[in-house]
Design an enzyme around this catalytic site. Structure first.
Site, PDB file in Angstrom:
ATOM      1  N   GLU A 285       2.284  37.058  -9.180  1.00 34.95           N
ATOM      2  CA  GLU A 285       1.584  37.960 -10.260  1.00 34.95           C
ATOM      3  C   GLU A 285       1.294  39.199 -10.330  1.00 34.95           C
ATOM      4  OE1 GLU A 285      -2.757  36.125  -9.322  1.00 34.95           O
ATOM      5  OE2 GLU A 285      -2.680  34.751 -10.742  1.00 34.95           O
ATOM      6  N   ASP A 364      -5.288  26.901  -8.844  1.00 34.65           N
ATOM      7  CA  ASP A 364      -5.959  27.978  -8.366  1.00 34.65           C
ATOM      8  C   ASP A 364      -7.847  27.862  -8.246  1.00 34.65           C
ATOM      9  OD1 ASP A 364      -6.500  30.359  -8.406  1.00 34.65           O
ATOM     10  OD2 ASP A 364      -5.974  31.607 -10.144  1.00 34.65           O
ATOM     11  N   GLU A 392     -15.483  32.328  -8.589  1.00 29.72           N
ATOM     12  CA  GLU A 392     -14.762  32.593  -9.612  1.00 29.72           C
ATOM     13  C   GLU A 392     -14.940  31.390 -11.168  1.00 29.72           C
ATOM     14  OE1 GLU A 392     -11.057  32.986  -8.760  1.00 29.72           O
ATOM     15  OE2 GLU A 392     -10.770  33.646 -11.158  1.00 29.72           O
ATOM     16  N   TRP A 533       0.451  32.102 -18.745  1.00 29.14           N
ATOM     17  CA  TRP A 533      -0.507  31.325 -17.209  1.00 29.14           C
ATOM     18  C   TRP A 533       0.407  29.985 -16.498  1.00 29.14           C
ATOM     19  CZ3 TRP A 533      -1.308  36.014 -14.318  1.00 29.14           C
ATOM     20  CH2 TRP A 533      -1.870  36.801 -14.953  1.00 29.14           C
TER      21      TRP A 533
HETATM   22  C1  GCU Z   1      -6.543  33.349  -9.241  1.00 31.28           C
HETATM   23  C2  GCU Z   1      -7.038  34.806  -9.665  1.00 31.28           C
HETATM   24  C3  GCU Z   1      -6.835  36.647  -9.151  1.00 31.28           C
HETATM   25  C4  GCU Z   1      -6.688  36.577  -7.754  1.00 31.28           C
HETATM   26  C5  GCU Z   1      -5.674  34.939  -7.281  1.00 31.28           C
HETATM   27  C6  GCU Z   1      -4.832  35.088  -5.933  1.00 31.28           C
HETATM   28  O1  GCU Z   1      -5.188  34.040  -9.936  1.00 31.28           O
HETATM   29  O2  GCU Z   1      -8.051  35.143 -11.008  1.00 31.28           O
HETATM   30  O3  GCU Z   1      -7.985  37.276  -9.265  1.00 31.28           O
HETATM   31  O4  GCU Z   1      -5.760  37.685  -7.494  1.00 31.28           O
HETATM   32  O5  GCU Z   1      -5.962  33.866  -7.996  1.00 31.28           O
HETATM   33  O6  GCU Z   1      -5.789  34.115  -5.548  1.00 31.28           O
HETATM   34  O7  GCU Z   1      -3.929  35.837  -5.913  1.00 31.28           O
END
Ligand code: GCU
Length: 671
Positions: A285, A364, A392, A533
């Site tokens: 990411e 996730d 989340e 994504w």
């Molecule tokens: C998810 C989450 C992110 C976080 C990521 C991670 O994608 O939405 O906010 O940074 O997990 O685990 O690094």
């Protein structure tokens, strides 16, 4: 069961001022005469915690005059030598808790064991489980019981639903030391022994946390956690040599990069000699990582491991690595396969002080996804499992969602690789522990939703003993919080029902990602459907789901053969995961004889109705429960009902429109 005789204080969580529930005079006599002769930061803290717990919890003030009744706290070695006892030695961090007619002994294998034994004594006293003759020997199943904070230095918390950060404000380390001590107590009391204090996404000012600008303050924070047996972890940015140093690249095989890290790490350890290590989110990411330099993750992690080794530090290297710039039209890439594809070929290539941190599922933290195929498969690489305590995808601590319910299911998952291959059996063997993304913030009650405290409590208990059922955990937490009352019993039942309810109105049958993009609360069936994504369900008017069998992406083949065979066949695949593994027509017959589509409609109607029923049950507690907690939970439940209604309507309408098939029961589907 009686009614609780104390006013519940949300801030105190599972340490309430319980009064003196069923403590016999002889136990009270022993408890009021405390003997602790050892010196040391943690053992002295254990003594202080016992005194504090007895005074605040039970109104027993523990003096230290020698009488014929006493409570001894110490390490096994010390008590055996000094007092001629013959307590058997335990595993690290373990303890023995013995009660005779005249003596209570809390003996730790090490000081931390004694601290854990003290907390267990306090809780068992409250649970009414301490009597003359009690003999408990316990040790944690796992060595790594970690909380990860996703706190940013500006004071925000990524995916935090309980207020601002406990640690930071305006790009400074700023906290209330009393509050941090109270937090450390909560964590130690459930066995947590490491905490990462900054977001895995190391951005902005956080990049400088490992420099002299912040280290003295980090060191002070570490010193608050230290007596509670909790070591700090720092999340680092892989590109630090370029960002903080003046190197042009952060190539892990460049000797200049390795020596930059070595020097920086030496500097960090001068400030915090017992730092547990670094956590790294690399090539994930948009975070930098070794891929940028054509290097493997083993090369990246091992370079950091070399810098940490002289200090007994470890690298917690996350496996959340996937292509987040995917073209939705491209069916050849399956995000679910990514972690296994990246890390399995590297098995055996990581140094001894590298620990892979693997999300429990391949996606996730979804409401329902299978357990990652890396568990049970990695044989030559140290690893731990990552869970999300913060909600989340499970309702933002607005909706009630008791997570140990899910975690128990994860623990029961059989990887089918050799004997004793359930996750709970691998815990403490190949899986060396848990890392949980924390759910607390500056809210006065820590977790926003008062009942979300049960998730934090449950996380620690499960990391300590993966064999605990979610029911036992709910019982313990409810009684410790609300007293041994009908109220606690009702709340336990509400907790235990909450996960299945949430799941019913959420994305159906393991399909995942039907949440509103970005925020991840509320429904949006196609919110992630045409994005980059890699989270697609590909619903059309006839079918839904991704075929992950060998005829499709082949994800099923990452599991052991016996497991793959189960997942491959829709008739054997657990139905709560059926849409994760299969692309099915809407008229597919489920085990209850109704079609897949009808089951989607049904569960969404039921989920909403069950939230309503839960609210009725909650309202039945009015007058028997602290008014503040009653009202704050009720207001959240009302918001939850609204959310459940929205999920029901949006999901059912989506499928009604897509398929043209009405609800067989003729209920109104809006739109
Ligand atoms: C998810 C989450 C992110 C976080 C990521 C991670 O994608 O939405 O906010 O940074 O997990 O685990 O690094």
């Amino acid at each position: 069961m009686g009614s609780h005789a104390y006013k519940i204080c949300e801030y105190d969580c599972w340490f309430q001022a319980w009064g003196t529930p069923d403590i016999s005079p002889s136990l009270a006599g022993m408890l009021s005469n405390l003997r602790i002769e050892e010196k040391g930061e943690i053992i002295e803290r254990a003594a202080a915690e016992l005194r504090r717990g007895l005074a605040r919890g039970f109104g027993i003030s523990a003096g230290s005059k020698a009488r014929d009744q006493e409570t001894l706290v110490g390490t096994i070695e010390h008590l055996n030598t000094a007092l001629g006892l013959s307590l058997p030695s335990q595993k690290p961090e373990g303890f023995v808790l013995q009660v005779t007619d005249t003596r209570i002994i809390v003996a730790g294998q090490d000081p931390r064991g004694a601290l854990y034994g003290v907390y267990r004594l306090l809780f068992l006293l409250r649970l009414g489980k301490i009597t003359a003759g009690t003999h408990i020997a316990e040790a944690p199943a796992t060595s790594y019981r970690i909380i990860n904070h996703w706190d940013n230095l500006d004071g925000t918390v990524e995916r935090g639903y309980a207020g601002k950060s406990l640690f930071y404000q305006d790009n400074r380390i700023k906290y209330d030391p009393r509050r941090i001590e109270d937090y450390a107590r909560l964590l130690a009391s459930i066995g947590i022994n490491r905490i990462s204090i900054n977001n895995a996404n190391v951005r902005g000012a956080a990049k400088g946390l490992i420099t002299e600008a912040y280290l003295p303050e980090v060191a002070k924070l570490a010193s608050i956690f230290r007596p509670f047996g909790i070591r700090l972890i720092l999340s680092i940015n892989f590109a630090s040599p370029c960002v903080l140093g003046d190197l042009a690249a952060a190539d892990p095989l460049d000797p200049a990069v390795a020596s930059w890290w070595k020097e920086q790490t030496d500097l960090i350890y001068r400030a915090i000699p017992d730092l547990a290590g670094f956590m790294v989110k690399a090539d994930s990411e948009f975070e930098p990582g070794p891929f940028q330099y054509g290097r493997t993750h083993a090369e990246g992690a091992n370079m950091l491991a070399a810098a940490l080794r002289p200090h007994n530090g470890e690298v917690f290297w996350r496996c959340f690595v996937y292509n987040c710039a995917q073209d939705w039209r491209d069916h050849s890439v399956d995000r679910a396969k990514a972690a296994y594809d990246h890390f399995m070929p590297l098995d055996g290539g990581f140094d001894e002080n590298v620990i892979l941190q693997i999300k429990f599922g391949p996606y996730d933290f979804q409401v329902r996804e299978p357990v990652s195929p890396l568990f049970g498969a990695l044989l030559k690489t140290r690893h731990i499992m990552e869970l999300q305590i913060t909600q989340e995808y499970t309702g933002h601590q607005i909706d009630l969602c008791y997570l140990p319910w899910l975690w128990e299911d994860i623990m029961s998952f059989d990887t089918a690789r050799g004997p004793a291959s359930r996750v709970r059996e691998l815990m403490g063997r190949s899986i060396e522990g848990l890392a949980g993304v924390g759910n607390v913030g500056l809210d006065q009650n820590w977790t926003g939703h008062p009942l979300a405290q049960a998730n934090l409590y449950g996380y620690g208990r499960l990391a300590w003993d993966p064999g605990l059922s979610s029911e036992v955990i709910a019982h313990e937490w409810s009684v410790l919080t609300f007293g041994d009352t009908e109220v606690a019993e009702t709340i336990k039942k509400i907790l235990l029902a909450s996960y299945p309810i949430y799941e019913k109105y959420n994305a159906p049958f393991g399909i995942c990602f039907m949440v509103n993009p970005g925020i991840h609360y509320g429904p949006s069936p196609e919110g992630y459907e045409f994005s980059k994504w890699g989270t697609y369900h590909r619903a059309d008017r006839r079918s839904i789901g991704i075929d992950r069998t060998p005829a499709g992406t082949g994800y099923t083949e990452q599991y052991a053969p016996q497991k793959a065979a189960v997942f491959r066949d829709p008739a054997c695949c657990p139905e709560n995961l059926i849409l994760f593994f299969h692309r099915l027509p809407y008229d597919y017959r489920m085990k209850n004889g109704e079609t897949l589509l009808q089951n989607i409609y049904n569960t969404h109607f039921e989920g909403y109705d069950e939230v309503k029923a839960m609210i009725d049950t909650w309202m039945g507690l009015k007058g028997n429960l602290d008014e503040g907690i009653y009202a704050s939970v009720l207001s959240r439940m009302e918001r939850q009902l609204e959310n459940a209604g929205e999920w029901r309507d949006v999901i059912n309408t989506y499928f009604r429109r897509k398929t043209g098939i009405p609800d067989a029961k003729g209920r109104v589907i809006s739109g």
